[in-house]
Design a protein around this motif. Sequence first.
Motif, PDB file in Angstrom:
ATOM      1  N   GLU A  45      48.640 -35.409  -0.703  1.00  0.00           N
ATOM      2  CA  GLU A  45      47.246 -35.856  -0.816  1.00  0.00           C
ATOM      3  C   GLU A  45      46.278 -34.671  -0.831  1.00  0.00           C
ATOM      4  O   GLU A  45      45.301 -34.677  -1.595  1.00  0.00           O
ATOM      5  CB  GLU A  45      46.912 -36.794   0.342  1.00  0.00           C
ATOM      6  CG  GLU A  45      47.605 -38.137   0.265  1.00  0.00           C
ATOM      7  CD  GLU A  45      47.343 -39.000   1.482  1.00  0.00           C
ATOM      8  OE1 GLU A  45      47.389 -40.238   1.352  1.00  0.00           O
ATOM      9  OE2 GLU A  45      47.106 -38.440   2.574  1.00  0.00           O
ATOM     10  N   ALA A  46      46.542 -33.681  -0.006  1.00  0.00           N
ATOM     11  CA  ALA A  46      45.645 -32.519   0.063  1.00  0.00           C
ATOM     12  C   ALA A  46      45.611 -31.763  -1.256  1.00  0.00           C
ATOM     13  O   ALA A  46      44.532 -31.377  -1.737  1.00  0.00           O
ATOM     14  CB  ALA A  46      46.095 -31.599   1.195  1.00  0.00           C
ATOM     15  N   GLU A  47      46.781 -31.538  -1.874  1.00  0.00           N
ATOM     16  CA  GLU A  47      46.814 -30.811  -3.143  1.00  0.00           C
ATOM     17  C   GLU A  47      46.215 -31.629  -4.278  1.00  0.00           C
ATOM     18  O   GLU A  47      45.560 -31.080  -5.171  1.00  0.00           O
ATOM     19  CB  GLU A  47      48.251 -30.402  -3.475  1.00  0.00           C
ATOM     20  CG  GLU A  47      48.753 -29.229  -2.659  1.00  0.00           C
ATOM     21  CD  GLU A  47      49.914 -28.516  -3.331  1.00  0.00           C
ATOM     22  OE1 GLU A  47      49.848 -28.271  -4.549  1.00  0.00           O
ATOM     23  OE2 GLU A  47      50.885 -28.208  -2.615  1.00  0.00           O
ATOM     24  N   VAL A  48      46.440 -32.926  -4.252  1.00  0.00           N
ATOM     25  CA  VAL A  48      45.865 -33.795  -5.283  1.00  0.00           C
ATOM     26  C   VAL A  48      44.345 -33.749  -5.227  1.00  0.00           C
ATOM     27  O   VAL A  48      43.665 -33.621  -6.251  1.00  0.00           O
ATOM     28  CB  VAL A  48      46.380 -35.240  -5.113  1.00  0.00           C
ATOM     29  CG1 VAL A  48      45.519 -36.226  -5.902  1.00  0.00           C
ATOM     30  CG2 VAL A  48      47.831 -35.336  -5.568  1.00  0.00           C
ATOM     31  N   GLU A  49      43.804 -33.818  -4.007  1.00  0.00           N
ATOM     32  CA  GLU A  49      42.347 -33.776  -3.848  1.00  0.00           C
ATOM     33  C   GLU A  49      41.794 -32.412  -4.238  1.00  0.00           C
ATOM     34  O   GLU A  49      40.763 -32.321  -4.929  1.00  0.00           O
ATOM     35  CB  GLU A  49      41.974 -34.099  -2.404  1.00  0.00           C
ATOM     36  CG  GLU A  49      40.473 -34.141  -2.170  1.00  0.00           C
ATOM     37  CD  GLU A  49      40.110 -34.577  -0.757  1.00  0.00           C
ATOM     38  OE1 GLU A  49      38.894 -34.596  -0.459  1.00  0.00           O
ATOM     39  OE2 GLU A  49      41.016 -34.884   0.035  1.00  0.00           O
ATOM     40  N   ALA A  50      42.473 -31.355  -3.847  1.00  0.00           N
ATOM     41  CA  ALA A  50      41.991 -29.998  -4.126  1.00  0.00           C
ATOM     42  C   ALA A  50      41.950 -29.713  -5.620  1.00  0.00           C
ATOM     43  O   ALA A  50      41.097 -28.942  -6.085  1.00  0.00           O
ATOM     44  CB  ALA A  50      42.880 -28.974  -3.419  1.00  0.00           C
ATOM     45  N   ASN A  51      42.840 -30.333  -6.381  1.00  0.00           N
ATOM     46  CA  ASN A  51      42.921 -30.078  -7.816  1.00  0.00           C
ATOM     47  C   ASN A  51      42.313 -31.192  -8.665  1.00  0.00           C
ATOM     48  O   ASN A  51      42.434 -31.158  -9.888  1.00  0.00           O
ATOM     49  CB  ASN A  51      44.387 -29.864  -8.217  1.00  0.00           C
ATOM     50  CG  ASN A  51      44.965 -28.583  -7.662  1.00  0.00           C
ATOM     51  OD1 ASN A  51      44.645 -27.498  -8.117  1.00  0.00           O
ATOM     52  ND2 ASN A  51      45.828 -28.705  -6.649  1.00  0.00           N
ATOM     53  N   ASN A  52      41.673 -32.146  -7.997  1.00  0.00           N
ATOM     54  CA  ASN A  52      41.000 -33.240  -8.706  1.00  0.00           C
ATOM     55  C   ASN A  52      41.947 -33.940  -9.684  1.00  0.00           C
ATOM     56  O   ASN A  52      41.628 -34.151 -10.866  1.00  0.00           O
ATOM     57  CB  ASN A  52      39.764 -32.712  -9.448  1.00  0.00           C
ATOM     58  CG  ASN A  52      38.847 -33.836  -9.911  1.00  0.00           C
ATOM     59  OD1 ASN A  52      38.778 -34.897  -9.288  1.00  0.00           O
ATOM     60  ND2 ASN A  52      38.161 -33.615 -11.032  1.00  0.00           N
ATOM     61  N   ILE A  53      43.123 -34.301  -9.197  1.00  0.00           N
ATOM     62  CA  ILE A  53      44.160 -34.917 -10.027  1.00  0.00           C
ATOM     63  C   ILE A  53      43.973 -36.431 -10.037  1.00  0.00           C
ATOM     64  O   ILE A  53      43.748 -37.036  -8.983  1.00  0.00           O
ATOM     65  CB  ILE A  53      45.559 -34.558  -9.477  1.00  0.00           C
ATOM     66  CG1 ILE A  53      45.753 -33.032  -9.506  1.00  0.00           C
ATOM     67  CG2 ILE A  53      46.653 -35.263 -10.269  1.00  0.00           C
ATOM     68  CD1 ILE A  53      46.993 -32.559  -8.769  1.00  0.00           C
ATOM     69  N   PRO A  54      44.042 -37.077 -11.189  1.00  0.00           N
ATOM     70  CA  PRO A  54      43.874 -38.533 -11.253  1.00  0.00           C
ATOM     71  C   PRO A  54      44.926 -39.271 -10.430  1.00  0.00           C
ATOM     72  O   PRO A  54      46.107 -38.903 -10.444  1.00  0.00           O
ATOM     73  CB  PRO A  54      44.044 -38.850 -12.743  1.00  0.00           C
ATOM     74  CG  PRO A  54      43.806 -37.562 -13.450  1.00  0.00           C
ATOM     75  CD  PRO A  54      44.269 -36.483 -12.522  1.00  0.00           C
ATOM     76  N   VAL A  55      44.486 -40.292  -9.714  1.00  0.00           N
ATOM     77  CA  VAL A  55      45.382 -41.129  -8.909  1.00  0.00           C
ATOM     78  C   VAL A  55      45.032 -42.587  -9.170  1.00  0.00           C
ATOM     79  O   VAL A  55      43.865 -42.938  -9.360  1.00  0.00           O
ATOM     80  CB  VAL A  55      45.241 -40.808  -7.402  1.00  0.00           C
ATOM     81  CG1 VAL A  55      46.086 -41.760  -6.566  1.00  0.00           C
ATOM     82  CG2 VAL A  55      45.652 -39.375  -7.113  1.00  0.00           C
ATOM     83  N   SER A  56      46.022 -43.441  -9.152  1.00  0.00           N
ATOM     84  CA  SER A  56      45.792 -44.867  -9.367  1.00  0.00           C
ATOM     85  C   SER A  56      44.817 -45.416  -8.329  1.00  0.00           C
ATOM     86  O   SER A  56      44.887 -45.071  -7.139  1.00  0.00           O
ATOM     87  CB  SER A  56      47.119 -45.634  -9.270  1.00  0.00           C
ATOM     88  OG  SER A  56      46.896 -47.031  -9.260  1.00  0.00           O
TER      89      SER A  56
END
Length: 239
Positions: free
Chosen positions: A179-190
Motif C-alpha cells: 500500500e505504501a509503494e502504491v500510494e507513493a507512486n500514484n498507481i491506479p487501484v480498483s
Amino acid sequence: MEKERLQYLNNELIGLTLAEALALVVSTVKGKKVFSTSFGIEDQLLTHYMAPLAKDVEVFTLDTGRQFNETYEVFQRTQDKYPQLTINTFIPEQGDIAAYVNQHGINGFYDSVDNRKECCRIRKVKPLQKAIKGASLWITGLRAEQSQNREDMQFLEWDDANGLVKYNPLLHYSLKDVEAEVEANNIPVSSLYKKGFLSIGCAPCTRALLEGEDFRAGRWWWENGKKECGLHIHSDKNY
C-alpha cells in the motif's frame, strides 16, 4: 533451470530492491518471460515496475467473463498510465462455458466444490495454459502472508505442473508495504479495494471482508478449507 542455479539466484535476490531484483531475474533467465495481472493491488505495484521492462516481459490478464466492472475500469486506467505496456487478454473457450452452463446452470459453482473448481478450470486454468505456453519464467504477485498455503514458498521456484520457473518478487512484502509503494507512486487501484475487497476475483465469487477476517475469506466464502482456484498450486516438488 537446475535446482542449484535457482537456489543461487534466490540467495542473490536477498537484500535487493524490487526494481533491482526484477532486473536481475529478467536478465538472467533466458527465453520467454511473462507477468500475469488480475489488477489487484499487488499486481498493480508490479505493473509499475514492469513498465521499464516492457520489451523483455509479456504482460497478460485472464478475463473470465464474470469480472467486476471496477476491474475493467482499473484495467483501462492502467493502460492509460503505462502506454508502453501491452496487456494481452486471454478468455475462456465459449464452447466450454456453454457446456458448463447447460449442465450445471449459470451459477452452478455454488452447488459444490467440484462444480466451482470446474468453473475455475474453464475460465482461468485453461486460458492460463495458453498465456504461459512456451514461457520459461512466470512472474506473479503472490505474497506469503496471503494464505498458509504460500508461507513456505521462495522467490524463485520450479513450477513442475507448468514446466517453468515461477518468480514471486513480492513474497515477503506485507500488505502495508504494498500500500505504501502504491500510494507513493500514484498507481491506479480498483475502487473496490477501499471497500474491503482485498482479494478480487470473479464478481459472483468475491465479497468484501468483514472486520478481523482472513485475507482470503472473501473468495468462495461459502466453502471451507483451502481456497485456491488452481492457478497457483504449491507443490512439494517445487524448489
